[in-house]
Every structure is written in C-alpha cells, then in structure tokens.
Design an enzyme around this catalytic site. Structure first.
Site, PDB file in Angstrom:
ATOM      1  CB  CYS A 249     -37.628  -7.184   4.097  1.00  0.00           C
ATOM      2  SG  CYS A 249     -36.067  -7.828   3.486  1.00  0.00           S
TER       3      CYS A 249
ATOM      4  CD  GLU B 172      -0.921  -3.209  43.214  1.00  0.00           C
ATOM      5  OE1 GLU B 172      -1.091  -3.549  42.021  1.00  0.00           O
ATOM      6  OE2 GLU B 172       0.151  -2.766  43.655  1.00  0.00           O
TER       7      GLU B 172
ATOM      8  CD  GLU C  55      -4.466  -4.388  33.019  1.00  0.00           C
ATOM      9  OE1 GLU C  55      -3.227  -4.370  33.258  1.00  0.00           O
ATOM     10  OE2 GLU C  55      -5.063  -5.383  32.602  1.00  0.00           O
TER      11      GLU C  55
ATOM     12  CB  CYS D 177     -34.405 -10.683   5.716  1.00  0.00           C
ATOM     13  SG  CYS D 177     -34.727  -9.291   6.793  1.00  0.00           S
TER      14      CYS D 177
ATOM     15  CE  LYS E 285      -7.792 -14.454  36.902  1.00  0.00           C
ATOM     16  NZ  LYS E 285      -7.057 -15.196  35.894  1.00  0.00           N
TER      17      LYS E 285
ATOM     18  CG  LEU F  41       0.564 -11.088  37.991  1.00  0.00           C
ATOM     19  CD1 LEU F  41      -0.652 -10.303  38.458  1.00  0.00           C
ATOM     20  CD2 LEU F  41       1.726 -10.885  38.974  1.00  0.00           C
TER      21      LEU F  41
ATOM     22  CE1 TYR G 238       0.184  -3.652  36.378  1.00  0.00           C
ATOM     23  CE2 TYR G 238      -2.037  -2.764  36.230  1.00  0.00           C
ATOM     24  CZ  TYR G 238      -1.024  -3.555  35.718  1.00  0.00           C
ATOM     25  OH  TYR G 238      -1.210  -4.222  34.539  1.00  0.00           O
TER      26      TYR G 238
ATOM     27  CE  LYS H 113      -4.652 -10.842  36.902  1.00  0.00           C
ATOM     28  NZ  LYS H 113      -5.288 -10.655  35.610  1.00  0.00           N
TER      29      LYS H 113
ATOM     30  CB  CYS I 163     -34.563  -4.781   4.443  1.00  0.00           C
ATOM     31  SG  CYS I 163     -34.723  -5.522   6.072  1.00  0.00           S
TER      32      CYS I 163
ATOM     33  NE  ARG J  26       1.945  -9.574  29.484  1.00  0.00           N
ATOM     34  CZ  ARG J  26       1.950 -10.807  29.038  1.00  0.00           C
ATOM     35  NH1 ARG J  26       1.351 -11.092  27.910  1.00  0.00           N
ATOM     36  NH2 ARG J  26       2.568 -11.759  29.718  1.00  0.00           N
TER      37      ARG J  26
ATOM     38  CE1 TYR K 252      -3.707   2.540   0.944  1.00  0.00           C
ATOM     39  CE2 TYR K 252      -2.030   3.405   2.425  1.00  0.00           C
ATOM     40  CZ  TYR K 252      -3.235   3.548   1.772  1.00  0.00           C
ATOM     41  OH  TYR K 252      -3.967   4.693   1.947  1.00  0.00           O
ATOM     42  CG  ASP K 253       3.142   2.269   3.440  1.00  0.00           C
ATOM     43  OD1 ASP K 253       2.006   2.795   3.524  1.00  0.00           O
ATOM     44  OD2 ASP K 253       3.741   1.783   4.410  1.00  0.00           O
TER      45      ASP K 253
ATOM     46  CB  CYS L 130     -31.268  -8.870   5.119  1.00  0.00           C
ATOM     47  SG  CYS L 130     -32.504  -8.141   4.052  1.00  0.00           S
TER      48      CYS L 130
ATOM     49  CG  ASP M  71     -10.778  -8.427  32.761  1.00  0.00           C
ATOM     50  OD1 ASP M  71      -9.722  -8.712  32.161  1.00  0.00           O
ATOM     51  OD2 ASP M  71     -11.834  -9.051  32.626  1.00  0.00           O
TER      52      ASP M  71
HETATM   53  S1  IVH Z   1       1.445  -6.592  38.230  1.00  0.00           S
HETATM   54  C1  IVH Z   1       5.283  -8.897  36.757  1.00  0.00           C
HETATM   55  N1  IVH Z   1      -0.753  -5.516  39.106  1.00  0.00           N
HETATM   56  O1  IVH Z   1      -2.684  -8.866  35.120  1.00  0.00           O
HETATM   57  C2  IVH Z   1       3.817  -8.753  36.938  1.00  0.00           C
HETATM   58  N2  IVH Z   1      -0.844  -6.717  37.072  1.00  0.00           N
HETATM   59  O2  IVH Z   1      -2.050 -11.695  34.868  1.00  0.00           O
HETATM   60  C3  IVH Z   1       3.320  -7.421  36.561  1.00  0.00           C
HETATM   61  N3  IVH Z   1      -3.036  -6.693  36.014  1.00  0.00           N
HETATM   62  O3  IVH Z   1      -0.350  -8.538  32.523  1.00  0.00           O
HETATM   63  C4  IVH Z   1       1.859  -7.274  36.683  1.00  0.00           C
HETATM   64  N4  IVH Z   1      -4.055  -5.470  37.515  1.00  0.00           N
HETATM   65  O4  IVH Z   1      -2.259  -6.840  32.652  1.00  0.00           O
HETATM   66  C5  IVH Z   1      -0.185  -6.239  38.143  1.00  0.00           C
HETATM   67  N5  IVH Z   1      -2.621  -4.460  39.971  1.00  0.00           N
HETATM   68  C6  IVH Z   1      -2.055  -5.177  39.028  1.00  0.00           C
HETATM   69  C7  IVH Z   1      -2.773  -5.631  37.917  1.00  0.00           C
HETATM   70  C8  IVH Z   1      -2.136  -6.406  36.964  1.00  0.00           C
HETATM   71  C9  IVH Z   1      -4.189  -6.108  36.381  1.00  0.00           C
HETATM   72  C10 IVH Z   1      -2.884  -7.503  34.790  1.00  0.00           C
HETATM   73  C11 IVH Z   1      -1.713  -7.137  33.924  1.00  0.00           C
HETATM   74  C12 IVH Z   1      -0.870  -8.368  33.821  1.00  0.00           C
HETATM   75  C13 IVH Z   1      -1.863  -9.445  34.144  1.00  0.00           C
HETATM   76  C14 IVH Z   1      -1.149 -10.654  34.682  1.00  0.00           C
END
Ligand code: IVH
Length: 717
Positions: free
Chosen positions: A439, A131, A191, A436, A331, A98, A243, A133, A460, A154, A51-52, A454, A135
């Site tokens: 319609c 802390e 995050e 559909c 978890k 983790l 974090y 976690k 429609c 990441r 493309y470029d 559809c 999502d």
């Molecule tokens: S510490 C070396 N702290 O969980 C470990 N991770 O399952 C550095 N995450 O990839 C991570 N909250 O995306 C850390 N308070 C928190 C977190 C956290 C969410 C996520 C993070 C990590 C994933 C690991």
C-alpha cells in the site's frame, strides 16, 4: 517505568466505599492492560508476582464490596487466573543427554569402549537396542501407584518446568498405567513431538492469524506444550514416544527391549521401528535403512540412538559427566545443497508484519525441490538475527549470492551460509524497504522488535480484511449480522473495502442494480435487520471507535484509557495529529506526545504505535471519512461537582497513602489534570515526604501546597 511503591497501598480493610470504587476501576484497567500484553502480545511488562498481587487486591476489594463486582470485572472474565509461568520441578533422577557419533568408526569405538569397560572377552558382544532419535523435546512423567501425578520438561536436566496440566491433554500419554507389574513410583520418559503434516497445517493457521510461525516441528511441539492456556495445548496435535525411565523403585524387566515391551503394555506408544541388534554391523545396517526412510517418516528424526540391552550392564557402565556410557546418538548429516539467491520478496501479513522471503534458483535438498526459504526479518538478512541463525554469524545475504541451503530435519529450508568466493562484485547489501510494498504506507520497526510493520492499518489491502473483521468485532463496533463471514464476502466483492463503506452500504445498495436482498442467503428481513444494526452503531462510544481502529498495542484497556483521557474524538484526533508531527525527529518532543506518554497505564510502546498510526495521512483520511458517517459519544466524564475538576495537580515526594499511579487515577477520575512539572498553571502541589525541587518551585510561584491528608480532605475522601 517508575517503580511502584506498593508499600504505600491503603489496606483493603481500611478503604472507604468511594476509595474502593476508584481503586477497583484502576486495578481493573491495569489488569486488563497486563492481560492484553501477556496473552495477546506475549510481552508482559510486570513479574508474575506483581500481577498476582494486583489480582489478589482486586479479589479482596470485591469480597469486601460485593456490589463492585461487574460482569466485565477481570475476576469474572477469566474465572480463575490462568497459571502464569510454570512451577519448577526437581527431577528425582537427572535427565541427561547423549554423546554423539558422526561416523561408523565412532560407533565401533563406542562398542569397543563398552567391551573394555565391562572386560568382555571376544565371544561376548553386547546386544544393542537401536531406536530412532526423535527430534522433539523430552519429558518426564511421574506415576504414583499407576496414576500420573506430575509431568515436567527437561529444563537444565536437573530442574524442569511443571507442565502436568498441559500433558494431560496429550492423547498418547496415559493418565493411568495398565496391566499388572506397575512399580509404586515410576518416572517414564520420552519425547513429545509433532507430525510433519500437523506442523505444516498448524503453521498455516498460525500464519493466517498472524501468530507465531514455528521454524520446525520441534519448536512447534515445544511452543505448543509450554502454553499458559492449557486449552491451546489441547488444540495442538502433540504426540509422545516413551523410550526410557527415571526413578523406578522396581524394574519390571531386565533388558532395554524388555522395558520397551513393558512400556507398550502399560499403555505408552513405543516407536515401532525400534530394533534389537546383535552387533555393530546390525546397528549400522539399521542406521542406513532408517536414513533412507527418514524423508518419508511422518516425523523428524535426527539420528539413531543405540543402547546396551542388558540393564545390569547399563548399571555397571554408568555415566561420564552428563551422558551415559551405555548409550550414544548416531547423528544424521544435515541435508544441504548449493544454489543462487535470485531475489528477496517482502510479504505483508494481515497485521502488517513484513516478512522477507528468499527466492532461490530451484534445487533439490534431500529429495525435495526447494525454491524459496523464509528469511524471518531484517536482521536475519544482515546475519545478525538470532532466529535459528547461529551459522551465518555476521555475513549478510545479497541478491546474486551463491548460498548453502539446508533441511536439517526441518521442513522449512534455511539459508545457512554464503559462498563468499562466488559473491558477484556488483552484489550490494540488501536494503530493507521502509515502505509497505502493498500500500505504500511507511513501515516502522519498534524498539527491540525484529519485525518491521506497515502502518497503513486502515488502508493496506494486505491487512484490510483482518482490520475490517476487527472493526466490527464485539469490543469494537459489534454490529449484529456483520461477522467475519460477511466481511470476507463483502470485501471480496468490493462492497466493503474500508470502515466507512459499512455505513454507506445502505445508500449504495439503494442505487445498485444488484441488491443485497437478492443474494443467496439474504432476504428482505435479514437485509433490513443488517441495515438497522449498522444504523444502531452510527452513534458509538469513543473507546469502541479507538479500539476498532486496530492500532497496534491498543486493546480494549488502552482504548478506554485514551478515551477517558481525551474525552472526545475531536480532542483525541487533534492531539494525535499534533503528536504525529514529532515522529520524524530522533525523539518526539511535542507536548501532545509527552501528554500521551504521561497517561497512567500508557507506555512508550503504545504511545508510539498510536502516533505512527496518525503519522500516516491515509489513515487520517480514512478516519475522517468514517467520522462523516458516524457520531462519537464523548467518554464518560468524571463527576462535574468535584472540587478539583479542571484543576492541574502535581504530585511530588514519596507518597504514603497511595501510589503515584493511584493518586493520578483518582485525580483524573475527579476531572483534574495531573502534570509532571510545576508551572504558573499548576493549581495544587500535593507533597509527600522528602519533596524537593517541585515543592520549592511551588512555594516560589505561590502555588497551593497540600499534604496527602489535605488532598484527601479536599476531594472528600
Ligand atoms: S535416551 C540418558 N532415547 O535425545 C539418556 N533419547 O541427545 C536418555 N531423544 O534429551 C535419553 N530420542 O530428548 C533417548 N530414543 C531416544 C531418544 C532420545 C530422542 C532425545 C532426548 C534426549 C536427547 C539427547
């Protein structure tokens, strides 16, 4: 698709003005077609590099021949080309994951392991920072002398994607660090996430625009961050919690909680629920409390992370494989409930996408009543979809089934499994409708597409308003004074239900007792102006009409290609009706379809979509009605005087002066027809190196055979 012989391109420096003009048009159309596939369809067909290269060539041509620069050249429209794809970034310190704990025992075991490793006596209990976690998706932010210089996702933990420009639009992320005590080089990590309410609102908008609907706030945050168009990221409500850190030449604190305080002072948002806990009992208490609050938090969390507070101990503990020994994720269990699948409804979206929805016997899942769930598409029901459905694995859903529903941090519930013991004997596999439900038009599924759509684009009701808005939009009929708002109003009042109604509006208004003029916001002048604007568009260019029909995959670029190829609406309609006769067969072998598919720049997907449109009699009828009200200008025709007008040409062998596509575009522009095989009707065969059977056949039939140079001479280039 045939590979492009880029090596055979004539150098820009050597192009004559005439060649440059042809080349400019070809490149413009091709780039436009790619832009459309890339930006609108999210389905590019060429590599970023290819493309470029096209763009660079266009820029070079315009540099040499400045008067070729028109306002609608792709170089003018998008300004600088938006970055395609993201550059790769190597993380100075890998971004690891983790280990998980699922029970209180797992947590006790984690702390015992730490104590054994550090050889702590019974008095020494390591304090832990707990802390939530979050999502979302993790991000690494590199600051040099306090200034944000790079942001990376990441990725695989070692190499991520450069999302610096996108990240600069996130308000929670400082561009400059505050306070003293700022390390010269420091990588902050945390995050990116989206609030649940923002996610729901965004999804609503996306659904209305028939755009990607995200499964949960996490996907929504990831999708919003990884946008090629930074302004889209900027419009999305992304947030960030800091974090941890990666490379840092000097640590401003010697504990985890001290580091979090420092992050807060430097200008980051640190999760306010974070707590320093003195022992296992304290972290478990925290875990239970957060578990209770979880549903009412504004954002999704999927557990609690515990980290050893003392950084010297973190350093000593180090890592096992890809996770730290000094931290663990505790978890939460997914919230699940069992219920009955009472039915499957099909919703038809504004561009015809048919989405199945599970009607469930209402049940509470984690405190929320759930009575329906999206089933995404046909394959998902069969259990073979990959839309976040790793669990059911081949087990289909049948009406009457007892199913397990889950809200795993997700706001939208998922049907995760079927209780097979409870499947009623009478339960039959679900048959996805092929028409559909709104319609009655036939519904088709494109190859490699999960969605069935559809085809009743013009008729429609589920699609009507969007189609009408498209019909009057700038690149289609472009009617002054008839925008989205008016179309919506006119549709709701039954005044304009299909394109033809726009052109009969004045006649009907004259007979009506409730005149447009008498409406709020309208006066004599504005109504007259509207009718004048409509009349001004009774004569319309063919490509605008084709674009206005709203056929899937037919954007402006493809509409122009079609218009140029068929010349008149009559030709186009006849040819498409002939091609539509072949849609019932396994493979469409009609000559008309082959011809359509052979147009340079028109691929099979586009060809199929056009033909499916014409295979729906109600579309054809609506078009016929429209054509009685308007006049369609033939497409701009190639130079009449060309020595190859109306001649049939076949290119064969490997061409060295131009690519096959270029040759084709050039010939068509000069009024020639380019065919794929040699017959008695062929006028010229242009043979490159190593020409084979086509050349032999041409000789047998006595067809004129030209070298590339002879061809160029013939067409006066
Ligand atoms: S510490 C070396 N702290 O969980 C470990 N991770 O399952 C550095 N995450 O990839 C991570 N909250 O995306 C850390 N308070 C928190 C977190 C956290 C969410 C996520 C993070 C990590 C994933 C690991």
């Amino acid at each position: 698709m045939a590979a492009k012989a880029t090596k055979a391109l004539v150098e820009v420096e050597k192009l004559t003005k005439a060649q440059a003009k042809v080349e400019h048009m070809r490149l413009s159309l091709e780039i436009e077609a790619h832009n459309e596939r890339y930006y609108q369809k999210d389905a590019p067909t060429v590599s970023d590099a290819a493309y470029d290269a096209l763009r660079q060539r266009l820029v070079a041509i315009e540099a040499k021949f400045p008067d070729l620069v028109t306002t609608d050249s792709p170089t003018q429209k998008v300004g600088a080309a938006p970055a395609r794809g993201f550059a790769k970034v190597q993380h100075a310190v890998p971004m690891l994951s983790l280990g998980n704990a699922f029970s209180d025992e797992d947590v006790t075991e984690f702390v015992d392991r730490i104590r054994r490793f550090l050889k702590l006596d019974t008095e020494h209990i390591p304090a832990l920072v707990a802390e939530p976690k979050i999502d979302g998706l993790s991000l690494s932010l590199r600051y040099e002398n306090g200034e944000l210089v790079r942001a990376a996702t990441r990725g695989d933990g070692f190499t991520g994607e450069d999302v610096t420009a996108n990240v600069r639009t996130i308000k929670d992320i400082p561009h400059t660090l505050k306070g003293r005590n700022i390390p010269a080089a420091c990588e902050m990590r945390g995050e990116v996430y989206m609030l649940k309410k923002d996610f729901l609102e965004l999804n609503k908008k996306q659904a209305e625009a028939e755009d990607t609907v995200f499964a949960n706030p996490r996907n929504s945050a990831a999708g919003s961050l990884r946008q090629k168009d930074v302004s889209i990221t900027a419009s999305r409500p992304l947030k960030f919690f800091a974090y941890t850190w990666g490379e840092m030449n000097e640590r401003p604190a010697d504990t985890q909680h001290g580091m979090l305080d420092w992050m807060d002072k430097a200008g980051f948002v640190v999760n306010p629920l974070t707590k320093l806990c003195k022992d296992v009992d304290a972290v478990l208490e925290f875990y239970n409390k957060i578990g209770e609050e979880r549903a009412s938090l504004g954002y999704d969390i999927d557990g609690v992370v515990y980290k050893v507070d003392r950084l010297d101990w973190q350093d000593r503990l180090g890592f096992v494989s890809r996770s730290p020994r000094w931290a663990i994720a505790h978890k939460f269990a997914a919230e699940q409930a069992m219920t009955i699948l009472n039915g499957i409804d099909i919703q038809v979206g504004r561009t015809g996408a048919m989405t199945p929805v599970a009607r469930l016997e209402p049940v509470t899942v984690g405190g929320v009543v759930v009575s329906n769930a999206t089933l995404h598409n046909e394959d998902y029901i069969k259990g073979i979809g990959n839309d976040g459905n790793p669990i059911r694995d081949g087990v289909d859903l049948r009406v009457g089934d007892t199913v397990v529903v889950q809200r795993a941090g997700d706001v939208i519930p998922q049907v995760v499994s079927v209780v097979m013991d409870k499947r009623p004997k009478s339960a039959k596999p679900y048959k996805f409708p092929e028409t559909c439900p709104v319609c009655g038009s036939h519904a088709v599924r494109e190859e490699d597409e999960a969605v069935r759509r559809c085809t009743g684009a013009l008729i429609c009701p589920a699609q009507a308003v969007e189609r009408l808005k498209h019909f009057v939009s700038r690149l289609a009929f472009d009617i002054d004074g008839l925008g989205d708002k008016q179309i919506q109003e006119f549709y709701e009042e039954g005044l304009v239900m299909s394109p033809v109604d726009i052109f009969t509006l004045q006649k009907r208004d004259a007979r009506s007792t409730t005149k447009l003029m008498a409406r709020e916001g309208y006066g004599e002048t504005s109504v007259r102006n509207l009718f004048n604007a409509i009349d001004a568009r009774r004569t319309i260019e063919l490509h605008r009409l084709i674009f206005g029909l709203g056929i899937r995959h037919v954007g402006e670029g493809n509409a122009k290609l079609l218009a140029r190829h068929y010349g008149t609406i009559e030709n186009f309609r006849e040819a498409m009706l002939a091609a539509a006769k072949g849609t019932k067969d396994e493979e469409n072998t009609t000559e008309a379809y082959q011809d359509l598919n052979n147009i340079g720049g028109i691929g099979e997907i586009v060809a199929d979509a056009v033909v499916e449109f014409f295979a729906e009699p109600r579309n054809v009828k609506a078009l016929g009605e429209l054509l009685r009200e308007i006049e369609v200008k033939p497409a701009e025709q190639p130079r009449k005087s060309s020595p190859v007008s109306d001649k049939t040409v076949v290119f064969t062998g490997s061409l060295t002066k131009f690519t096959r596509d270029e040759a084709k575009a050039m010939a068509e522009r000069l009024g020639a027809k380019v065919a794929g095989s040699v017959s008695k009707k062929t006028d010229y065969v242009v043979a490159g190196e190593d020409a084979g059977s086509k050349l032999t056949k041409a000789r047998e039939l006595g067809v004129a055979v030209l070298t590339e140079d002879e061809w160029l001479k013939l067409i006066g280039e």
